[in-house]
Scaffold this motif. Structure first.
Motif, PDB file in Angstrom:
ATOM      1  N   UNK A 193      -3.303  -2.844   9.382  1.00  0.00           N
ATOM      2  CA  UNK A 193      -2.487  -1.945   8.845  1.00  0.00           C
ATOM      3  C   UNK A 193      -2.443  -1.645   7.433  1.00  0.00           C
ATOM      4  N   UNK A 194      -2.801  -2.910   6.657  1.00  0.00           N
ATOM      5  CA  UNK A 194      -3.129  -2.866   5.213  1.00  0.00           C
ATOM      6  C   UNK A 194      -4.173  -2.029   4.814  1.00  0.00           C
ATOM      7  N   UNK A 195      -5.400  -1.935   5.699  1.00  0.00           N
ATOM      8  CA  UNK A 195      -6.550  -1.098   5.655  1.00  0.00           C
ATOM      9  C   UNK A 195      -6.303   0.190   5.749  1.00  0.00           C
ATOM     10  N   UNK A 196      -5.341   0.706   6.587  1.00  0.00           N
ATOM     11  CA  UNK A 196      -4.886   1.993   6.950  1.00  0.00           C
ATOM     12  C   UNK A 196      -3.941   2.659   5.909  1.00  0.00           C
ATOM     13  N   UNK A 197      -3.603   1.690   5.075  1.00  0.00           N
ATOM     14  CA  UNK A 197      -2.681   2.149   3.827  1.00  0.00           C
ATOM     15  C   UNK A 197      -1.126   1.989   4.097  1.00  0.00           C
ATOM     16  N   UNK A 198      -0.941   1.332   4.800  1.00  0.00           N
ATOM     17  CA  UNK A 198       0.806   1.199   5.471  1.00  0.00           C
ATOM     18  C   UNK A 198       1.031   0.030   4.237  1.00  0.00           C
ATOM     19  N   UNK A 199       2.416   0.078   3.977  1.00  0.00           N
ATOM     20  CA  UNK A 199       3.118  -0.876   3.185  1.00  0.00           C
ATOM     21  C   UNK A 199       3.463  -2.023   4.137  1.00  0.00           C
ATOM     22  N   UNK A 200       2.866  -3.178   4.135  1.00  0.00           N
ATOM     23  CA  UNK A 200       3.177  -4.361   5.120  1.00  0.00           C
ATOM     24  C   UNK A 200       3.702  -5.478   4.207  1.00  0.00           C
ATOM     25  N   UNK A 201       5.159  -5.898   4.846  1.00  0.00           N
ATOM     26  CA  UNK A 201       5.598  -6.902   4.348  1.00  0.00           C
ATOM     27  C   UNK A 201       5.525  -7.995   5.442  1.00  0.00           C
ATOM     28  N   UNK A 202       5.240  -9.501   5.012  1.00  0.00           N
ATOM     29  CA  UNK A 202       5.374 -10.460   6.073  1.00  0.00           C
ATOM     30  C   UNK A 202       6.954 -11.097   6.154  1.00  0.00           C
ATOM     31  N   UNK A 260      -2.146  10.115   9.953  1.00  0.00           N
ATOM     32  CA  UNK A 260      -1.080   9.168  10.176  1.00  0.00           C
ATOM     33  C   UNK A 260      -0.342   9.039   8.780  1.00  0.00           C
ATOM     34  N   UNK A 261       1.152   9.242   8.504  1.00  0.00           N
ATOM     35  CA  UNK A 261       1.804   8.940   7.402  1.00  0.00           C
ATOM     36  C   UNK A 261       1.705   7.279   7.146  1.00  0.00           C
ATOM     37  N   UNK A 262       2.081   7.044   5.692  1.00  0.00           N
ATOM     38  CA  UNK A 262       1.963   5.658   5.582  1.00  0.00           C
ATOM     39  C   UNK A 262       3.255   5.152   5.822  1.00  0.00           C
ATOM     40  N   UNK A 263       3.393   4.201   6.312  1.00  0.00           N
ATOM     41  CA  UNK A 263       4.701   3.612   6.951  1.00  0.00           C
ATOM     42  C   UNK A 263       5.158   2.195   6.282  1.00  0.00           C
ATOM     43  N   UNK A 264       6.328   1.951   6.321  1.00  0.00           N
ATOM     44  CA  UNK A 264       6.798   0.613   5.828  1.00  0.00           C
ATOM     45  C   UNK A 264       7.073  -0.340   6.897  1.00  0.00           C
ATOM     46  N   UNK A 265       6.447  -1.471   6.828  1.00  0.00           N
ATOM     47  CA  UNK A 265       6.215  -2.080   8.215  1.00  0.00           C
ATOM     48  C   UNK A 265       6.662  -3.667   7.797  1.00  0.00           C
TER      49      UNK A 265
END
Ligand code: NAP
Length: 304
Positions: free
Chosen positions: A23-32, A1-6
């Motif tokens: 999500x962070x562990x899966x490598x996605x860029x996660x903003x709260x 899966x591509x890394x997503x901006x979430x």
């Protein structure tokens, strides 16, 4: 899966924390997307975006170009007795806050491609022992009206071409919060038991399956609209409390009387504990989604 901006609102909550961690562990860029008054947010990797839903403040540019916005924010429905002003707060924190987000996102040249907005099986209202799926019409009590307006607040995004999904969560189970965490001390002190007649259906779901369902909705580009996020095996309250007591190795001998619940909790007792709704996750099952915890006993055995 591509890394997503979430971007995730409500990231400090029960679901938000577990979701951001995954999500962070899966490598996605996660903003709260974090309320300005709050500092207790989940561990994220893409920084924080401030908003103040009560005062209508949000800078939408920070959401521009995001792959997916996951909107979980909403005042807890079980934190205070349902006075008229508390009901208004519950409603505003969902419906007004969602309208703010949606209005602002609609103005962006590059809105998020996907918008996943929390909802609840409370949208169906009371259904006794009748099976309820996503095709069942919406109900007409306080929670049903709130959930209905909450989902409808996202309609402008659909018109804008954003893929909008509404996970309708049942009772999310985790030892870390929500209904199960409130029940555990009572049962451990042998003060737990069935609620009222015990015949009402409780549609529960394990927190890890909630996180997996949201992650699936994020990447499954054919998914849109409402999905019931409940375990495929709903139970009556009597079966639920018996299973919980068995897993804890305690008797469930003290039924909570309806009059006592109504006296203590008011209208909330009927809405959260006594309403019966046998919800099935028809659309998730049809799409081939696999639940890790379809049955309560094995989930509680790992969770408790
Ligand atoms: N847990 C369940 O059993 C269940 C069942 C059905 C539906 N849902 C829905 O799913 C969503 C997430 O559930 P959850 O269990 O994670 O909820 P939760 O633990 O109560 O967290 C909700 C989050 O919403 C934000 N919030 C709180 N008060 C708010 C307000 N007045 N205005 C705007 N935001 C506010 C907070 O995040 P910040 O401080 O980071 O802003 C809070 O951490 C909720 O909207 C809930 O109604 C949950």
């Amino acid at each position: 899966m591509d890394n997503l901006r979430i971007a995730v609102s409500g990231s400090s909550g029960l679901i938000g924390r577990a979701l951001c961690e995954r999500l962070v562990a899966s490598g996605h860029a996660v903003s709260s997307v974090q309320r300005v008054s709050q500092s207790d947010s989940a561990a994220t990797s893409g920084g924080a975006i401030s908003w103040d839903p009560a005062r209508g403040l949000l800078d939408p540019q920070q959401l521009s170009g995001t792959d997916c916005m996951i909107h979980l924010a909403g005042r807890s429905i079980a934190s205070a007795r349902w006075t008229p002003s508390e009901k208004q707060r519950i409603r505003d924190s969902r419906v007004r806050a969602t309208r703010l987000l949606v209005d602002q996102i609609c103005q962006l040249d590059l809105p998020p491609k996907t918008f996943i907005s929390a909802s609840a099986t409370g949208i169906y209202g009371e259904h006794g022992a009748e099976e309820v799926d996503e095709a069942t019409p919406r109900g007409h009590d306080f929670l049903a009206d709130v959930a209905s307006d909450w989902e409808d607040a996202c309609l402008p995004l659909v018109q804008r071409g954003v893929r909008v999904i509404h996970p309708r969560f049942g009772m999310v189970l985790s030892r870390d919060g929500g209904g199960l965490a409130k029940m555990l001390p009572l049962f451990r002190w042998m003060l737990g038991g069935r609620v009222g007649s015990g015949k009402q259906y409780w549609s529960w779901v394990a927190l890890p399956d909630v996180v997996s369902a949201i992650a699936w909705m994020m990447v499954e580009t054919s998914a849109e609209g409402a999905y019931n996020v409940v375990a495929p095996q709903p139970m009556t309250n009597a079966e639920f409390t018996k299973t919980l007591a068995q897993q804890l190795g305690v008797p469930a001998i003290l039924p909570a009387p309806i009059w006592g619940l109504r006296l203590t909790l008011g209208e909330m007792a009927d809405a959260l504990l006594l309403t019966s709704c046998l919800v099935v996750p028809r659309r998730l099952l049809d799409a081939g989604f696999k639940f890790r915890y379809p049955q309560l006993g094995p989930f509680l055995a790992t969770e408790l």
